[in-house]
Design a protein around this motif. Structure first.
Motif, PDB file in Angstrom:
ATOM      1  N   CYS A 120       0.779  -1.114  -0.106  1.00  0.00           N
ATOM      2  CA  CYS A 120      -0.058   0.150  -0.120  1.00  0.00           C
ATOM      3  C   CYS A 120       0.896   1.326   0.066  1.00  0.00           C
ATOM      4  O   CYS A 120       0.157   2.266  -0.152  1.00  0.00           O
ATOM      5  CB  CYS A 120      -0.852   0.076   1.186  1.00  0.00           C
ATOM      6  N   GLY A 121       1.998   1.128   0.111  1.00  0.00           N
ATOM      7  CA  GLY A 121       3.025   2.219   0.277  1.00  0.00           C
ATOM      8  C   GLY A 121       2.832   3.237   1.314  1.00  0.00           C
ATOM      9  O   GLY A 121       3.187   4.364   1.317  1.00  0.00           O
ATOM     10  N   LEU A 122       2.574   2.407   2.422  1.00  0.00           N
ATOM     11  CA  LEU A 122       2.214   3.303   3.647  1.00  0.00           C
ATOM     12  C   LEU A 122       3.718   3.356   4.550  1.00  0.00           C
ATOM     13  O   LEU A 122       4.620   2.911   4.239  1.00  0.00           O
ATOM     14  CB  LEU A 122       1.480   2.567   4.716  1.00  0.00           C
ATOM     15  N   ARG A 123       3.478   4.793   5.067  1.00  0.00           N
ATOM     16  CA  ARG A 123       4.800   4.980   5.968  1.00  0.00           C
ATOM     17  C   ARG A 123       4.635   3.933   7.317  1.00  0.00           C
ATOM     18  O   ARG A 123       3.517   3.634   7.484  1.00  0.00           O
ATOM     19  CB  ARG A 123       4.757   6.410   6.477  1.00  0.00           C
ATOM     20  N   ILE A 124       5.658   3.588   7.955  1.00  0.00           N
ATOM     21  CA  ILE A 124       5.621   2.857   9.218  1.00  0.00           C
ATOM     22  C   ILE A 124       4.685   3.304  10.220  1.00  0.00           C
ATOM     23  O   ILE A 124       3.828   2.643  10.736  1.00  0.00           O
ATOM     24  CB  ILE A 124       6.894   2.420   9.535  1.00  0.00           C
ATOM     25  N   SER A 125       4.633   4.664  10.375  1.00  0.00           N
ATOM     26  CA  SER A 125       3.632   5.364  11.286  1.00  0.00           C
ATOM     27  C   SER A 125       2.348   5.217  10.927  1.00  0.00           C
ATOM     28  O   SER A 125       1.479   5.037  11.988  1.00  0.00           O
ATOM     29  CB  SER A 125       4.328   6.861  11.576  1.00  0.00           C
ATOM     30  N   GLU A 126       2.108   5.126   9.838  1.00  0.00           N
ATOM     31  CA  GLU A 126       0.841   5.175   9.086  1.00  0.00           C
ATOM     32  C   GLU A 126       0.242   3.686   9.540  1.00  0.00           C
ATOM     33  O   GLU A 126      -1.138   3.510   9.965  1.00  0.00           O
ATOM     34  CB  GLU A 126       0.783   5.677   7.599  1.00  0.00           C
ATOM     35  N   GLY A 160     -11.114  -3.447   4.262  1.00  0.00           N
ATOM     36  CA  GLY A 160     -11.732  -3.201   2.730  1.00  0.00           C
ATOM     37  C   GLY A 160     -10.859  -3.144   1.648  1.00  0.00           C
ATOM     38  O   GLY A 160      -9.664  -3.379   1.973  1.00  0.00           O
ATOM     39  N   GLU A 161     -11.284  -2.820   0.620  1.00  0.00           N
ATOM     40  CA  GLU A 161     -10.812  -2.592  -0.696  1.00  0.00           C
ATOM     41  C   GLU A 161      -9.822  -1.439  -0.578  1.00  0.00           C
ATOM     42  O   GLU A 161      -9.036  -1.154  -1.619  1.00  0.00           O
ATOM     43  CB  GLU A 161     -11.282  -2.560  -1.837  1.00  0.00           C
ATOM     44  N   ALA A 162     -10.010  -0.392   0.107  1.00  0.00           N
ATOM     45  CA  ALA A 162      -9.441   0.809   0.156  1.00  0.00           C
ATOM     46  C   ALA A 162      -9.422   1.292   1.783  1.00  0.00           C
ATOM     47  O   ALA A 162     -10.322   1.106   2.424  1.00  0.00           O
ATOM     48  CB  ALA A 162     -10.106   2.015  -0.665  1.00  0.00           C
ATOM     49  N   VAL A 163      -8.561   2.045   2.325  1.00  0.00           N
ATOM     50  CA  VAL A 163      -8.547   2.514   3.631  1.00  0.00           C
ATOM     51  C   VAL A 163      -8.155   3.879   3.480  1.00  0.00           C
ATOM     52  O   VAL A 163      -7.194   4.475   2.604  1.00  0.00           O
ATOM     53  CB  VAL A 163      -7.506   1.686   4.248  1.00  0.00           C
ATOM     54  N   ARG A 164      -8.752   4.908   4.475  1.00  0.00           N
ATOM     55  CA  ARG A 164      -8.450   6.325   4.368  1.00  0.00           C
ATOM     56  C   ARG A 164      -7.263   6.403   5.367  1.00  0.00           C
ATOM     57  O   ARG A 164      -7.392   6.048   6.648  1.00  0.00           O
ATOM     58  CB  ARG A 164      -9.731   7.041   4.945  1.00  0.00           C
ATOM     59  N   ILE A 165      -6.252   7.088   5.189  1.00  0.00           N
ATOM     60  CA  ILE A 165      -5.082   7.040   5.870  1.00  0.00           C
ATOM     61  C   ILE A 165      -4.666   8.652   6.196  1.00  0.00           C
ATOM     62  O   ILE A 165      -4.876   9.562   5.268  1.00  0.00           O
ATOM     63  CB  ILE A 165      -3.652   6.496   5.004  1.00  0.00           C
ATOM     64  N   VAL A 193      -6.163   4.712   0.032  1.00  0.00           N
ATOM     65  CA  VAL A 193      -5.048   4.093  -0.517  1.00  0.00           C
ATOM     66  C   VAL A 193      -5.923   2.606  -0.792  1.00  0.00           C
ATOM     67  O   VAL A 193      -6.440   2.194   0.327  1.00  0.00           O
ATOM     68  CB  VAL A 193      -4.100   3.795   0.566  1.00  0.00           C
ATOM     69  N   PRO A 194      -5.659   2.098  -2.017  1.00  0.00           N
ATOM     70  CA  PRO A 194      -6.296   0.747  -2.268  1.00  0.00           C
ATOM     71  C   PRO A 194      -5.357  -0.124  -1.225  1.00  0.00           C
ATOM     72  O   PRO A 194      -4.141  -0.163  -1.369  1.00  0.00           O
ATOM     73  CB  PRO A 194      -6.053   0.727  -3.744  1.00  0.00           C
ATOM     74  N   VAL A 195      -6.003  -1.062  -0.648  1.00  0.00           N
ATOM     75  CA  VAL A 195      -5.539  -2.303  -0.069  1.00  0.00           C
ATOM     76  C   VAL A 195      -5.884  -3.459  -0.996  1.00  0.00           C
ATOM     77  O   VAL A 195      -6.709  -4.103  -1.445  1.00  0.00           O
ATOM     78  CB  VAL A 195      -6.270  -2.730   0.963  1.00  0.00           C
ATOM     79  N   LEU A 196      -4.479  -3.997  -1.449  1.00  0.00           N
ATOM     80  CA  LEU A 196      -4.570  -5.382  -1.968  1.00  0.00           C
ATOM     81  C   LEU A 196      -4.954  -6.510  -1.363  1.00  0.00           C
ATOM     82  O   LEU A 196      -4.910  -6.581  -0.319  1.00  0.00           O
ATOM     83  CB  LEU A 196      -3.116  -5.697  -2.735  1.00  0.00           C
ATOM     84  N   PRO A 197      -5.557  -7.419  -2.372  1.00  0.00           N
ATOM     85  CA  PRO A 197      -6.120  -8.903  -1.579  1.00  0.00           C
ATOM     86  C   PRO A 197      -5.206  -9.397  -0.810  1.00  0.00           C
ATOM     87  O   PRO A 197      -5.160  -9.835   0.287  1.00  0.00           O
ATOM     88  CB  PRO A 197      -6.623  -9.766  -2.738  1.00  0.00           C
ATOM     89  N   ILE A 198      -3.807  -9.465  -1.250  1.00  0.00           N
ATOM     90  CA  ILE A 198      -2.735 -10.038  -0.345  1.00  0.00           C
ATOM     91  C   ILE A 198      -2.426  -9.318   1.151  1.00  0.00           C
ATOM     92  O   ILE A 198      -2.183 -10.010   1.962  1.00  0.00           O
ATOM     93  CB  ILE A 198      -1.473 -10.053  -1.150  1.00  0.00           C
TER      94      ILE A 198
END
Length: 308
Positions: free
Chosen positions: A159-165, A177-182, A192-197
């Protein structure tokens, strides 16, 4: 606050910091750094001029004054990168102060930052990124801890998140879900879209975790049930990269670099990737996506409507 700062200058500084906090959502640790940089600058002027610097003296600053400050800062051991950061803070303060007090801040704003070599991030290749995720998940003797570490690193890469996120995700987000608000740096939000894996990795961890997933508690927990410390993720990643023979640059943050680079190399749009990463500047995203020029030209030729 230093005794070398006049009350008027101190009040102006606090006013600027409050404005940055309210209007720009600047993070508190950034504001603390800004305060220190501007205090040091005004303290230098006070010493250099031999008198307290109220608002009128601050408005009369000259180019030689700026050069003297930069020379003393460098001679004091500050690197070019550190001086550039300090100058950026001073310029931001002066923009605000000049607009408020009605003077021309050209002497400050025209000062050029010293050049320095930017350290480009070093992403992992796709095989190494996958190996890192798998290896991190095998480091602990406790299944739930291994699943936890694997889920965190999967979010960084998937998802390309920062570790703090990633560590800031709360139980109310479950199931993912399929996306998460960061909420990222400076309180800036992005979806950010969240892949099935990644969803599967988090779900497996939640299933194994011995602690209840309360809505207002962090998803990722330490062994005593408190919020997971970022240093533990860094440590297990360090152990995994040593096991795999990867360079020291293979850090948790490198997984985020890898996310961006692999998206671009697959033909992703740079501005879309900027949005996914939560970067304020496109130039920051360009530094993240260190894809070689030959590959970029192949993507261009394959996708641009006029390239054929």
């Amino acid at each position: 606050m230093s005794v070398l700062i006049s009350p008027a200058a101190r009040d102006a500084l606090e006013g600027w910091l409050a404005s940055s906090r309210a209007l720009n959502g600047t993070a508190e640790n950034t504001l603390t750094a800004y305060r220190g940089d501007v205090v040091d600058f005004i303290a230098f002027l006070t010493d250099y001029k031999g008198e307290a610097q109220g608002l009128a003296p601050l408005a009369r600053i000259t180019v030689p004054d700026m050069r003297a400050w930069m020379a003393q800062t460098r001679s004091g051991g500050a690197s070019a990168r550190s001086l550039a950061r300090k100058l950026s803070a001073v310029k931001s303060f002066y923009r605000w102060l000049a607009e408020r007090e009605g003077f021309e801040p050209t002497a400050v704003l025209s000062t050029r930052a010293p050049k320095f070599q930017k350290k480009l991030p070093r992403p992992l290749n796709e095989d190494a990124a996958r190996a890192m995720i798998d290896t991190v998940g095998q480091r602990s003797t406790q299944d739930w801890v291994g699943a936890r570490d694997m889920a965190v690193v999967t979010l960084l890469y998937g998802c390309g998140l920062r570790i703090s996120e990633a560590l800031g995700l709360m139980g109310r987000y479950l199931p993912l879900g399929e996306a998460v608000r960061i909420v990222g740096k400076g309180g800036k939000e992005r979806v950010v879209p969240v892949l099935p894996i990644a969803r599967q990795a988090v779900a497996r961890y939640v299933r194994l975790c011995p602690f209840d997933m309360e809505p207002d508690a962090p998803i990722f927990r330490g062994v005593r049930g408190g919020a997971l410390n970022a240093r533990l993720v860094q440590k297990v990643t360090e152990q995994a990269r040593m096991q795999l023979g990867l360079p020291a640059t293979a850090t948790p943050h490198a997984m985020r670099h890898s996310f961006a680079t692999h998206l671009l190399s697959a033909g992703g749009d740079l501005r879309a990737i900027q949005e996914l990463l939560g970067h304020a500047s496109l130039s920051t995203t360009q530094a993240y996506t260190s894809v070689d020029t030959v590959h970029l030209m192949k993507v261009y030729e394959a996708t641009h409507p006029k390239a054929g």
